[in-house]
Design a protein around this motif. Structure first.
Motif, PDB file in Angstrom:
ATOM      1  N   THR A   1      14.448  14.019  28.447  1.00 42.34           N
ATOM      2  CA  THR A   1      13.489  13.253  27.663  1.00 42.34           C
ATOM      3  C   THR A   1      13.801  13.366  26.177  1.00 42.34           C
ATOM      4  OG1 THR A   1      11.940  15.113  27.403  1.00 42.34           O
ATOM      5  CG2 THR A   1      11.696  13.729  29.374  1.00 42.34           C
TER       6      THR A   1
ATOM      7  N   HIS B   1      13.153  18.196  24.117  1.00 39.52           N
ATOM      8  CA  HIS B   1      13.772  17.486  25.234  1.00 39.52           C
ATOM      9  C   HIS B   1      13.484  18.277  26.508  1.00 39.52           C
ATOM     10  CE1 HIS B   1      16.146  15.186  22.302  1.00 39.52           C
ATOM     11  NE2 HIS B   1      16.453  16.345  21.740  1.00 39.52           N
ATOM     12  N   LYS B   2      12.998  17.601  27.527  1.00 36.09           N
ATOM     13  CA  LYS B   2      12.845  18.234  28.832  1.00 36.09           C
ATOM     14  C   LYS B   2      14.023  17.835  29.696  1.00 36.09           C
ATOM     15  CE  LYS B   2       9.779  18.856  32.791  1.00 36.09           C
ATOM     16  NZ  LYS B   2       8.517  18.444  33.455  1.00 36.09           N
TER      17      LYS B   2
ATOM     18  N   GLY C   1      13.576  23.366  28.738  1.00 38.01           N
ATOM     19  CA  GLY C   1      13.133  22.708  27.517  1.00 38.01           C
ATOM     20  C   GLY C   1      14.075  23.032  26.381  1.00 38.01           C
TER      21      GLY C   1
ATOM     22  N   GLU D   1      14.271  22.932  22.415  1.00 39.60           N
ATOM     23  CA  GLU D   1      13.420  22.783  21.242  1.00 39.60           C
ATOM     24  C   GLU D   1      14.261  22.693  19.970  1.00 39.60           C
ATOM     25  OE1 GLU D   1       9.207  24.882  22.364  1.00 39.60           O
ATOM     26  OE2 GLU D   1      10.788  26.168  21.534  1.00 39.60           O
TER      27      GLU D   1
END
Length: 243
Positions: A209, A226-227, A232, A234
């Motif tokens: 994402t 962003h996933k 994750g 960061e």
């Protein structure tokens, strides 16, 4: 006989341990491969693809990004950057190392260890590491703004849900030329996610994402999270200014 028995028993134990740790990993990889792996989609180059790329740039205020002379950020809490875009230099920090990258001429880069300039036998290794860090970590920050870079191919793709997506292939540059990304956009053209066909990943088409956008002082939009699967990524302490 006793020694042979002990040896065989030891081999069985070692073999059992290897199977115990590797079999679940193989099963997980097989599951993920079947669930996520996709062939690289086909699309059409030309005016429509370029128009969708321009729509994405407009949604992110490309002019503001181009007028941002200085960018600062931290990637995953480990790599720190001070990027002087106009001057073509970037200070890269990790652990006790600092590399002042000359992005126009890598050979002019400088290495510091514990704040002392270093010219030893491993100097080039640290420069190469900083280059790879910068190529990867800056991409997760500014990739949408690179869709019209030299050597980039753009294609318009119609997805299975009948939506338009932008396939971007980097034929040159970076650490892994040949990588492709399929951008999924919202109705205004702002990126929601991209799928990746990249050498570094064993499964094609994995999606990450692009979210939690922040606006710099110059007005440029940049992501802070962003996933990716269960992970994750960061990006913190983002600053963007005109010098």
């Amino acid at each position: 006989m006793a020694k042979k028995s002990i040896f065989k028993k030891a081999l069985k134990i070692i073999g059992g341990i290897i199977i115990f740790f590797t079999l679940p990993s193989l099963l997980l990889f097989g599951f993920m491969y079947l669930k996520y792996d996709e062939d690289l989609p086909t699309g059409q180059q030309g005016a429509k693809a370029d128009a969708l790329a321009t729509k994405m740039l407009d949604a992110l205020n490309e002019d503001a990004y181009l007028n941002t002379d200085y960018l600062e950020w931290t990637f995953k809490g480990r790599h720190h950057y001070k990027w002087y875009k106009r001057d073509g230099k970037c200070e890269v920090y990790w652990d006790d190392f600092t590399v002042i990258l000359d992005l126009k001429d890598y050979s002019q880069s400088k290495v510091f260890v514990a704040q002392q300039e270093y010219n030893g036998v491993e100097q080039q290794k640290y420069i190469d590491k900083a280059i790879n860090f910068f190529n990867n970590d800056s991409f997760w920050l500014v990739a949408p703004y690179k869709v019209f870079d030299k050597g980039v191919e753009r294609r318009l793709v119609t997805t299975d849900s009948n939506e338009e997506a932008l396939l971007v292939t980097y034929t040159t540059g970076g650490s892994t030329p040949g990588d492709s990304y399929l951008w999924h956009l919202d109705k205004d053209g702002k990126p929601k996610s991209f799928q990746m066909w990249v050498d570094i990943l064993p499964i094609d088409g994995l999606e990450a994402t692009w979210e939690n956008w922040t606006t710099t002082d110059t007005g440029a939009l940049l992501p802070t999270f962003h996933k990716f699967l269960i992970f994750g990524l960061e990006l913190e302490d983002i600053k963007g200014t005109e010098l």
